[in-house]
Design a protein around this motif. Structure first.
Motif, PDB file in Angstrom:
ATOM      1  N   SER A  52       0.789  -1.242   0.000  1.00 43.53           N
ATOM      2  CA  SER A  52       0.000   0.000   0.000  1.00 43.53           C
ATOM      3  C   SER A  52       0.816   1.285   0.000  1.00 43.53           C
ATOM      4  O   SER A  52       0.315   2.319   0.405  1.00 43.53           O
ATOM      5  N   GLY A  54       1.837   2.386  -2.762  1.00 43.84           N
ATOM      6  CA  GLY A  54       1.483   2.965  -4.057  1.00 43.84           C
ATOM      7  C   GLY A  54       2.335   2.458  -5.209  1.00 43.84           C
ATOM      8  O   GLY A  54       2.488   3.135  -6.227  1.00 43.84           O
ATOM      9  N   LYS A  55       2.886   1.254  -5.073  1.00 44.32           N
ATOM     10  CA  LYS A  55       3.730   0.703  -6.138  1.00 44.32           C
ATOM     11  C   LYS A  55       2.947   0.528  -7.436  1.00 44.32           C
ATOM     12  O   LYS A  55       3.380   0.982  -8.499  1.00 44.32           O
ATOM     13  N   SER A  56       1.788  -0.147  -7.316  1.00 46.96           N
ATOM     14  CA  SER A  56       1.001  -0.387  -8.532  1.00 46.96           C
ATOM     15  C   SER A  56       0.468   0.919  -9.102  1.00 46.96           C
ATOM     16  O   SER A  56       0.456   1.113 -10.318  1.00 46.96           O
ATOM     17  N   SER A  57       0.032   1.818  -8.222  1.00 51.49           N
ATOM     18  CA  SER A  57      -0.455   3.126  -8.705  1.00 51.49           C
ATOM     19  C   SER A  57       0.653   3.869  -9.431  1.00 51.49           C
ATOM     20  O   SER A  57       0.405   4.561 -10.422  1.00 51.49           O
ATOM     21  N   GLY A  71      -5.230  -1.011  -4.809  1.00 53.81           N
ATOM     22  CA  GLY A  71      -6.293  -1.038  -3.823  1.00 53.81           C
ATOM     23  C   GLY A  71      -5.781  -1.182  -2.432  1.00 53.81           C
ATOM     24  O   GLY A  71      -4.597  -1.414  -2.214  1.00 53.81           O
ATOM     25  N   LYS A 155       2.810   9.695  -2.020  1.00 52.92           N
ATOM     26  CA  LYS A 155       1.670  10.197  -1.225  1.00 52.92           C
ATOM     27  C   LYS A 155       1.978  11.528  -0.554  1.00 52.92           C
ATOM     28  O   LYS A 155       1.534  11.801   0.559  1.00 52.92           O
ATOM     29  N   ASP A 157       0.801  14.202  -1.256  1.00 49.37           N
ATOM     30  CA  ASP A 157      -0.431  14.997  -1.134  1.00 49.37           C
ATOM     31  C   ASP A 157      -1.039  14.888   0.265  1.00 49.37           C
ATOM     32  O   ASP A 157      -1.815  15.743   0.665  1.00 49.37           O
ATOM     33  N   VAL A 190       1.254   9.776  -6.757  1.00 49.95           N
ATOM     34  CA  VAL A 190       0.854   9.132  -8.005  1.00 49.95           C
ATOM     35  C   VAL A 190      -0.644   8.914  -8.100  1.00 49.95           C
ATOM     36  O   VAL A 190      -1.194   8.737  -9.185  1.00 49.95           O
ATOM     37  N   GLU A 191      -1.314   8.886  -6.944  1.00 44.12           N
ATOM     38  CA  GLU A 191      -2.778   8.761  -6.970  1.00 44.12           C
ATOM     39  C   GLU A 191      -3.339   9.592  -5.828  1.00 44.12           C
ATOM     40  O   GLU A 191      -3.803   9.040  -4.829  1.00 44.12           O
TER      41      GLU A 191
HETATM   42  N1  LIG Z   1      -3.260   9.905  -1.052  1.00 46.82           N
HETATM   43  C1  LIG Z   1      -2.616   9.126  -1.889  1.00 46.82           C
HETATM   44  N2  LIG Z   1      -2.944   7.830  -1.970  1.00 46.82           N
HETATM   45  C2  LIG Z   1      -2.272   7.031  -2.819  1.00 46.82           C
HETATM   46  C3  LIG Z   1      -1.220   7.543  -3.613  1.00 46.82           C
HETATM   47  N3  LIG Z   1      -0.735   6.526  -4.335  1.00 46.82           N
HETATM   48  C4  LIG Z   1      -1.441   5.433  -4.025  1.00 46.82           C
HETATM   49  N4  LIG Z   1      -2.391   5.734  -3.117  1.00 46.82           N
HETATM   50  C5  LIG Z   1      -3.379   4.822  -2.553  1.00 46.82           C
HETATM   51  O1  LIG Z   1      -2.725   3.823  -1.780  1.00 46.82           O
HETATM   52  C6  LIG Z   1      -3.433   2.591  -1.876  1.00 46.82           C
HETATM   53  C7  LIG Z   1      -2.478   1.502  -2.252  1.00 46.82           C
HETATM   54  O2  LIG Z   1      -2.021   1.706  -3.565  1.00 46.82           O
HETATM   55  P1  LIG Z   1      -1.384   0.530  -4.430  1.00 46.82           P
HETATM   56  O3  LIG Z   1      -0.880   1.141  -5.656  1.00 46.82           O
HETATM   57  O4  LIG Z   1      -2.322  -0.612  -4.544  1.00 46.82           O
HETATM   58  O5  LIG Z   1      -0.209   0.123  -3.454  1.00 46.82           O
HETATM   59  P2  LIG Z   1       0.785  -1.121  -3.558  1.00 46.82           P
HETATM   60  O6  LIG Z   1       0.310  -2.129  -2.586  1.00 46.82           O
HETATM   61  O7  LIG Z   1       2.088  -0.559  -3.132  1.00 46.82           O
HETATM   62  O8  LIG Z   1       0.785  -1.598  -4.971  1.00 46.82           O
HETATM   63  C8  LIG Z   1      -4.519   2.802  -2.911  1.00 46.82           C
HETATM   64  O9  LIG Z   1      -5.737   2.973  -2.224  1.00 46.82           O
HETATM   65  C9  LIG Z   1      -4.119   4.064  -3.625  1.00 46.82           C
HETATM   66  O10 LIG Z   1      -5.221   4.807  -4.047  1.00 46.82           O
HETATM   67  C10 LIG Z   1      -0.885   8.929  -3.487  1.00 46.82           C
HETATM   68  O11 LIG Z   1       0.009   9.461  -4.135  1.00 46.82           O
HETATM   69  N5  LIG Z   1      -1.615   9.659  -2.618  1.00 46.82           N
END
Ligand SMILES: Nc1nc2c(ncn2[C@@H]2O[C@H](COP(=O)(O)OP(=O)(O)O)[C@@H](O)[C@H]2O)c(=O)[nH]1
Ligand SMILES: [Mg+2]
Length: 392
Positions: A52, A54-57, A71, A155, A157, A190-191
């Motif tokens: 979580s 934000g790797k995939s994002s 997610g 993140k 933001d 990134v998201e």
């Molecule tokens: N506020 C914020 N949330 C983010 C950002 N990037 C990712 N997220 C949130 O973090 C959560 C996990 O993201 P995901 O890409 O699945 O993380 P992963 O487990 O590292 O692949 C998701 O709910 C995204 O919406 C960001 O730059 N800012």
């Protein structure tokens, strides 16, 4: 630089041709894979981090489209997924999404991470705020693979400007500097979370609040990656391919040395033949000729095509053995036995030093990867990531 890629390619092919019989099937497959990577000029960028962050994002944001699932649920990304990234330019880019470092058990995690790190030419390590102990340990471990790492503070933001600055500064403290240099830290969101905005209408209608999705902020990272690849992308590719070749060379040589050490039958045979020759030969110089000749053959057999740094030393030793064997041979029974003992001892010494030499010179020399790696690293501009990695 084009020249280096060609040299690396030549080395791969030479090695495969010369060592064909020594290589296992998987080693041959790996060499073919490396060859293809060179031909297509593919750079693999692996994204690591805890769940979580934000790797995939991040991959979605870089690709500009939603391809990988994101997610809040743990474990969405299973093992690793590879995406093609067309960022313009000649270099073919791949983005590798990985499972969160904290999602799998310790040992499995280590293995998966190592495998992905081995494939990667560049690592993006994603954090989202203060670094945890696990994250620091993971970075230190990934650095063992000599791959450049960009630390992505995502993140942003979620933090007001002041907090963000504090975290960013903390990432550059003395302890952290040993892990990551300040130029290797990039900030992204990134998201970003949707924000409430109030819309005022000019025609006097009641104002309204809506949720708005801010644009992802990933430009700085994109630029940093492209800049890095622009400056030292091809060198990075060349060095990484050579490092993989080096690993294969080390395994193959190790296997060979083990076999050599186990070949007591051949060594004994050499000794027995020489001893008999000394016993029955009527003249000293015949003793010398026979033992020198047999020892020479033995050395050629043992070194074979293996890189050896001291070829001339072995030649010299062979001649020395011949002289000892011939010189000691006075026609008395006692000196004959002294002669044979001397022969045995020098053979033993020769054999032991040969093995040490082969072990030490593996991967160096004309076929080896080591010398070329050093040459390439010396060719990249001062202050590049490749040089920094080398000096660590
Ligand atoms: N506020 C914020 N949330 C983010 C950002 N990037 C990712 N997220 C949130 O973090 C959560 C996990 O993201 P995901 O890409 O699945 O993380 P992963 O487990 O590292 O692949 C998701 O709910 C995204 O919406 C960001 O730059 N800012
Ligand atoms: Mg994911």
């Amino acid at each position: 630089m084009q020249d280096y890629l060609q040299q690396v390619r030549d080395r791969l092919i030479n090695y495969r041709n010369l060592f064909n019989q020594e290589l296992t099937e998987s080693e041959q497959a790996e060499i073919s894979f490396l060859e293809e990577k060179l031909d297509k000029c593919t750079i693999a960028i692996a994204v690591f981090g805890m769940v979580s962050r934000g790797k995939s994002s991040l991959i979605n944001a870089l690709l500009g489209q939603k391809l990988s699932e994101t997610g809040a649920i743990h474990g969405i990304t299973r093992n690793i997924t590879v995406y093609e990234w067309n960022a313009g330019g000649k270099i073919q880019l791949q983005l590798i999404d990985t499972q969160g470092l904290d999602e799998v058990g310790g040992e499995v995690r280590g293995a998966i991470a190592l495998e992905a790190a081995k494939q990667a030419d560049l690592i993006l390590f994603v954090i989202a705020g203060d670094m945890t102990r696990l994250e620091q340990e993971a970075i230190a471990e990934l650095q063992q693979s000599y791959k450049p790492i960009l630390l992505v503070f995502n993140k942003t933001d979620l933090y007001p400007d002041g907090d963000r600055l504090t975290i960013h500064q903390a990432l550059q403290n003395v302890e952290m500097r040993q892990l990551i240099s300040p130029q290797e830290i990039v900030l992204t969101s990134v998201e970003p979370k949707p924000v409430r905005v109030r819309i005022q209408y000019s025609d006097g209608r009641d104002s309204q609040e809506i949720w708005e999705q801010p644009k992802p902020d990933v430009q700085a990272l994109k630029e940093r990656i492209l800049e890095l690849l622009n400056i030292e992308g091809k060198e990075l590719l060349a060095v990484n391919v050579l490092r993989s070749l080096l690993e294969i060379q080390n395994t193959v040589t190790q296997r060979y040395v083990q076999r050599l050490q186990a070949s007591t039958a051949i060594t004994s045979l050499v000794f027995i033949t020489e001893a008999i020759a000394v016993l029955i030969s009527p003249l000293r110089w015949v003793d010398g000729l026979i033992s020198g000749g047999i020892t020479g053959l033995f050395v050629i057999w043992a070194i074979g095509r293996y890189p050896s740094q001291k070829k001339y030393l072995w030649l010299l030793l062979t001649v020395a053995i011949a002289c000892v064997s011939g010189g000691l041979g006075i026609n008395s029974e006692v000196t004959r036995y002294v002669q044979i003992i001397g022969l045995g001892l020098s053979l033993l010494f020769l054999f032991k030093s040969l093995i040490t030499d082969i072990e030490q010179s593996r991967a160096s020399g004309k076929l080896g990867a080591k010398t070329l790696i050093t040459a390439i690293i010396q060719s990249v501009p001062e202050g590049s990531i490749l040089q920094r990695l080398q000096n660590m």
